[in-house]
Design a protein around this motif. Structure first.
Motif, PDB file in Angstrom:
ATOM      1  N   LEU A 124     -32.835 -68.407 -67.863  1.00 24.60           N
ATOM      2  CA  LEU A 124     -33.201 -67.285 -68.731  1.00 24.60           C
ATOM      3  C   LEU A 124     -32.101 -66.959 -69.742  1.00 24.60           C
ATOM      4  N   ALA A 125     -30.872 -66.835 -69.267  1.00 20.94           N
ATOM      5  CA  ALA A 125     -29.765 -66.511 -70.179  1.00 20.94           C
ATOM      6  C   ALA A 125     -29.602 -67.590 -71.240  1.00 20.94           C
ATOM      7  N   ALA A 172     -29.712 -55.850 -77.813  1.00 28.52           N
ATOM      8  CA  ALA A 172     -28.583 -55.369 -77.009  1.00 28.52           C
ATOM      9  C   ALA A 172     -27.776 -56.532 -76.459  1.00 28.52           C
ATOM     10  N   TYR A 173     -28.451 -57.595 -76.040  1.00 31.12           N
ATOM     11  CA  TYR A 173     -27.739 -58.780 -75.547  1.00 31.12           C
ATOM     12  C   TYR A 173     -26.881 -59.372 -76.662  1.00 31.12           C
ATOM     13  N   CYS A 174     -27.438 -59.404 -77.878  1.00 31.25           N
ATOM     14  CA  CYS A 174     -26.691 -59.928 -79.022  1.00 31.25           C
ATOM     15  C   CYS A 174     -25.446 -59.089 -79.289  1.00 31.25           C
ATOM     16  N   ARG A 175     -25.593 -57.759 -79.239  1.00 30.59           N
ATOM     17  CA  ARG A 175     -24.430 -56.888 -79.440  1.00 30.59           C
ATOM     18  C   ARG A 175     -23.384 -57.125 -78.359  1.00 30.59           C
ATOM     19  N   GLU A 178     -21.483 -60.267 -79.190  1.00 29.16           N
ATOM     20  CA  GLU A 178     -20.568 -60.116 -80.329  1.00 29.16           C
ATOM     21  C   GLU A 178     -19.366 -59.249 -79.989  1.00 29.16           C
ATOM     22  N   GLU A 179     -19.592 -58.253 -79.125  1.00 28.30           N
ATOM     23  CA  GLU A 179     -18.520 -57.321 -78.781  1.00 28.30           C
ATOM     24  C   GLU A 179     -17.761 -57.722 -77.524  1.00 28.30           C
ATOM     25  N   GLY A 180     -18.168 -58.793 -76.895  1.00 30.40           N
ATOM     26  CA  GLY A 180     -17.529 -59.206 -75.648  1.00 30.40           C
ATOM     27  C   GLY A 180     -17.830 -58.260 -74.498  1.00 30.40           C
ATOM     28  N   ASN A 181     -18.978 -57.586 -74.566  1.00 28.76           N
ATOM     29  CA  ASN A 181     -19.371 -56.616 -73.543  1.00 28.76           C
ATOM     30  C   ASN A 181     -20.263 -57.318 -72.514  1.00 28.76           C
ATOM     31  N   ASP A 182     -19.631 -57.833 -71.447  1.00 35.50           N
ATOM     32  CA  ASP A 182     -20.384 -58.578 -70.438  1.00 35.50           C
ATOM     33  C   ASP A 182     -21.362 -57.692 -69.671  1.00 35.50           C
ATOM     34  N   GLN A 183     -21.012 -56.401 -69.539  1.00 36.71           N
ATOM     35  CA  GLN A 183     -21.908 -55.501 -68.817  1.00 36.71           C
ATOM     36  C   GLN A 183     -23.228 -55.322 -69.563  1.00 36.71           C
ATOM     37  N   SER A 186     -25.224 -58.424 -69.090  1.00 36.53           N
ATOM     38  CA  SER A 186     -25.763 -58.455 -67.737  1.00 36.53           C
ATOM     39  C   SER A 186     -26.950 -57.505 -67.581  1.00 36.53           C
ATOM     40  N   ASP A 187     -26.816 -56.300 -68.142  1.00 32.66           N
ATOM     41  CA  ASP A 187     -27.914 -55.329 -68.055  1.00 32.66           C
ATOM     42  C   ASP A 187     -29.148 -55.828 -68.796  1.00 32.66           C
ATOM     43  N   SER A 188     -28.930 -56.504 -69.907  1.00 29.58           N
ATOM     44  CA  SER A 188     -30.062 -57.046 -70.672  1.00 29.58           C
ATOM     45  C   SER A 188     -30.820 -58.094 -69.859  1.00 29.58           C
ATOM     46  N   ILE A 189     -30.078 -58.995 -69.220  1.00 31.07           N
ATOM     47  CA  ILE A 189     -30.714 -60.020 -68.393  1.00 31.07           C
ATOM     48  C   ILE A 189     -31.414 -59.383 -67.196  1.00 31.07           C
TER      49      ILE A 189
END
Length: 432
Positions: A124-125, A172-175, A178-183, A186-189
């Motif tokens: 999926l990811a 949100a996953y794209c953001r 781009e921002e290096g925000n793994d959380q 993860s929340d998007s997935i």
């Protein structure tokens, strides 16, 4: 037939068969018969890849090879650039429910999402990353923001249930990337997998107002099918096995609700309203035709799934929504054992551990031990055959003639569980 077989493929097949389970890879190495049936499902796959939809029941007796057949079709679909999701139904995973069982089915499908480059699931990811990478390339070429391209590409999804929030989650996953925000990633997935239990949690994490719940599972699958096509794949192919678990539901209202969901999926497919989405469902004849508990107990489905009245005797119709698998014949089983011998030898005839007469002798031994139907439910006999090969491999010089008469073979009784209904099952008090 003389090409060497990679040790990885050889071990995947042999270890699975020896454990009594269907191999997830290398099915083509031991495929026998089923040529017309495979052609029928390949035509379904091509229809889905062309933006259409398909729906099939694969019906066969216990041991007829339904699971093997579904795994083979799954592999073919991935080779045709489809994304494939597969799951076995059980009491905690159903097409319709109100206690989280349908959402559990969806979550398992998303965890098992597979592509040609990731055939074991967890793709999926990767699908989301591929879509975003394409959007980034287009955004760079046009000199605009990536999120603007994403919104534009996903605009067609907003007409579907949860479509707006689906687009928000991908953005949100794209953001997050781009921002290096793994959380955030993860929340998007987690949302895409249907793992959020409450809308409150989803709103706090992603700012969306909906989640994948029991009522929206099928609608979400239609969204995913559209999305994977936008990501560059041909479509989504969903394989559902062990449909007999719906037959075993003790509560009649629960059964009918699940059959109603099947009717909705079938109607969408026949009417062409699902884009790039195919379903193949595996079950037993009792699951389909039992007038009291089976699919035929739901009159709207019975009329749509009735067998072609002209398909009598040796005449077969492969174009209808129900594809019936016949049991293996004696000749098919002989060919199957020959292919297993070939795989065990790594594809090298000079390494065969048994001559052709030994295969015939083994089959005669099986017939004497458990009756003439041994080849129709071959799981235990295949396991015994591989055990025989293992002994010969590890004990060079052993005479196969002295071993065959001692090979333990038992009848496969697993099919009896298909019709067992537990009156004390918690599903008997299932509330809709």
């Amino acid at each position: 037939m003389n090409a060497p077989i990679r040790p990885k493929d050889r071990d995947a097949v042999i270890q699975s068969l020896r454990a009594g389970v269907v191999p997830r890879a290398g099915q083509h190495l031991i495929q026998v018969a089923r040529g017309r049936e495979i052609e029928a499902l390949v035509s379904d796959i091509d229809r889905v890849a062309d933006g259409g939809s398909s729906f099939r029941f694969v019906i066969g007796e216990y041991g007829a090879g339904k699971t093997f057949f579904l795994n083979l079709i799954r592999a073919i679909a991935m080779e045709r650039k489809l994304v494939v999701a597969n799951v076995d139904l059980n009491p905690d995973r159903r097409l319709h429910a109100s206690g989280g069982q349908a959402r559990s089915l969806y979550a398992e499908l998303m965890r098992n999402l597979s592509t040609r480059t990731k055939p074991e699931g967890g793709a999926l990811a990767g699908v989301v990353e591929k879509f975003i990478a394409t959007a980034k390339s287009e955004a760079k070429a046009q000199g605009i923001a990536t999120e603007q391209v994403i919104r534009s590409k996903l605009e067609q999804l907003t007409e579907l249930v949860n479509g707006y929030d689906f687009a928000d989650v991908i953005a949100a996953y794209c953001r997050g990337a781009e921002e290096g925000n793994d959380q955030l990633k993860s929340d998007s997935i987690r949302w895409l997998r249907g793992e959020f239990a409450t809308r409150t949690d989803a709103r706090a994490a992603l700012g969306v107002r909906t989640i994948v719940d029991d009522a929206s599972v099928y609608d979400q699958l239609k969204l995913v099918a559209r999305f994977v096509r936008l990501a560059g794949y041909a479509g989504l192919f969903v394989c559902l096995d062990e449909l007999v678990n719906l037959y075993k539901l003790a509560n009649s209202q629960a059964r009918n609700s699940n059959y109603e969901q099947i009717l909705r999926m079938l109607n969408d497919s026949l009417q062409g309203t699902a884009v790039g989405l195919g379903f193949v469902l595996g079950g037993t004849p009792e699951f389909l035709m039992d007038p009291r508990r089976g699919v035929y107990s739901y009159s709207a489905l019975q009329s749509r799934l009735a067998q072609n009245a002209f398909a009598t005797g040796n005449l077969v119709d492969y174009t209808g929504p129900v594809l019936r698998l016949s049991s293996l014949t004696l000749e098919d089983f002989y060919l199957l054992l020959g292919k297993i011998r070939h795989v065990y030898a790594g594809g090298k005839a000079e390494h065969y551990l048994l001559p052709d007469p030994a295969i015939a002798g083994f089959m005669e031994h099986c017939a004497n031990r458990i009756g003439d139907s041994f080849f129709r439910t071959p799981r235990t006999t295949i396991t015994s055959f591989i055990n025989l090969l293992a002994i010969l491999e590890q004990n060079p010089g052993t005479d196969w003639k002295s071993l065959i008469g001692e090979v333990p073979v038992e009848a496969d009784q697993g099919g009896k569980n298909d019709l067992a209904v537990d009156p004390d099952d918690e599903l008997a008090s299932f509330k809709l």
